[in-house]
Scaffold this motif. Structure first.
Motif, PDB file in Angstrom:
ATOM      1  N   SER A  41       0.833  59.969 -50.996  1.00 37.37           N
ATOM      2  CA  SER A  41       0.974  58.541 -50.690  1.00 37.37           C
ATOM      3  C   SER A  41       1.094  58.308 -49.190  1.00 37.37           C
ATOM      4  N   ILE A  61      -2.320  58.771 -47.673  1.00 36.21           N
ATOM      5  CA  ILE A  61      -3.194  57.627 -47.940  1.00 36.21           C
ATOM      6  C   ILE A  61      -2.814  56.443 -47.056  1.00 36.21           C
ATOM      7  N   TYR A  73      -4.023  56.941 -43.558  1.00 40.89           N
ATOM      8  CA  TYR A  73      -5.463  56.746 -43.380  1.00 40.89           C
ATOM      9  C   TYR A  73      -5.903  55.304 -43.598  1.00 40.89           C
TER      10      TYR A  73
END
Length: 331
Positions: free
Chosen positions: A226, A229, A232
């Motif tokens: 998480s 992510i 990014y």
């Protein structure tokens, strides 16, 4: 008497009052390898050699080249060392099992050590990928703050935290797994000592162990993924704000290698640890990919996608080739 008959007569259990405790395990290995053991031995030997040499070359290059002093390459050196060790935990034992029947035998203590080392290195690598994503986030989204936020002391501290947390995380699982009584059978339907196949042999209720494994590994893996992510998402937003196509390409090129290895690392374990009762010889294919194949691919992924590393490798090779031979006069 055949070697199999002799092996089956080996004392595998130690008598205790009202119980027996397994003193050795037998790793059944990978499916389909028993038909052509010599061929698979050569294949795994080649993969292991490429993995160790490739990662050591990357490690030496990062540590020796003065142009690779940024935090990204500091963490890449740790990753290369982890991958070389990660492959060493499993592959030599797999090759030994392909050569002889005795090579499949692993002591109770050896099984515990292998399980600890495997989860220690795997969890440390998981935390390191998260730190590397944070490093890319700071470099792209906060470039002015980056040199101060990711100084040498901070890099060393983050790397140390990943190793310490991985050691603690693995110690919890190893102690919980081998605190149980194992009184037979002693055959592990897998190619190395991992939690799901080992728990299947316990002479006790393993429900709590499986719940702790799913919760702990699930929380750690989901939490790290998480954070990667989220990092990014911010990186992608920042890259899209760059006006020039060349600037966007250069910014994103520093992240593609990391994204690739993260995908290769996370996908196979999800197939294994979300179904703990399915651990067996049939589950070996995804495990082979992230324990044996991925550590071999990582050096190539980072080398092929990174011009600075390729230039540093050329400098290292040229420097090595220019060294005078023993007994020859200096230039």
């Amino acid at each position: 008497v055949s070697s199999l008959s002799v092996f089956e007569k080996m004392p595998m259990e130690t008598e205790y009052p009202n119980q027996t405790m397994v003193s050795h395990f037998v790793l059944e290995g990978l499916m389909y390898t028993a038909e052509h053991p010599s061929l698979f031995f050569l294949l795994f030997f080649l993969i292991y050699t490429i993995t160790v040499i490739g990662n050591l070359v990357i490690l030496i290059t990062v540590r020796s080249d003065p142009h690779l002093r940024s935090p990204m390459y500091h963490f890449l050196g740790h990753l290369s060392f982890l991958d070389a060790c990660f492959s060493t935990v499993t592959v030599p034992k797999v090759m030994a099992g392909l050569l002889t029947l005795d090579g499949k035998v692993i002591s109770f203590e050896g099984c515990a050590i292998q399980l600890y080392c495997f989860h220690f290195l795997a969890s440390t690598e998981c935390f390191l990928y998260t730190v590397m994503a944070y490093d890319r986030y700071l470099a792209i989204c906060q470039p002015l703050r980056y040199p101060v936020a990711m100084n040498r002391q901070m890099c060393a501290g983050l790397a140390g935290i990943t190793w310490a947390t991985g050691a603690m995380h693995s110690a919890i699982h190893t102690s919980l797994t081998f605190h149980l009584l194992y009184c037979g059978p002693y055959r592990i339907a897998y190619f190395f000592c991992d939690i799901p196949p080992v728990l299947k042999l316990a002479c006790a209720d393993t429900t709590i162990n499986e719940l702790v494994m799913l919760a702990n590994i699930g929380i750690v893996a989901a939490g790290c993924l998480s954070l990667i992510i989220v990092s990014y998402v911010f990186i992608g937003t920042a890259v899209l704000r760059i006006r020039t196509a060349e600037g966007r390409r250069r910014a994103f090129s520093t992240c593609t290698a990391h994204l690739t290895v993260v995908l290769l690392y996370y996908m196979p374990p999800v197939c294994i640890y979300l179904q703990p009762r399915s651990g067996g010889a049939g589950a070996g294919a995804p495990a082979v990919f992230y324990t044996i194949v991925t550590p071999m691919l990582n050096p190539f992924i980072y080398t092929l996608r990174n011009k600075e590393v390729k230039r540093a490798l050329r400098r290292l090779l040229c420097h090595s080739s220019r060294k005078p031979q023993a007994g020859s006069p200096p230039p």
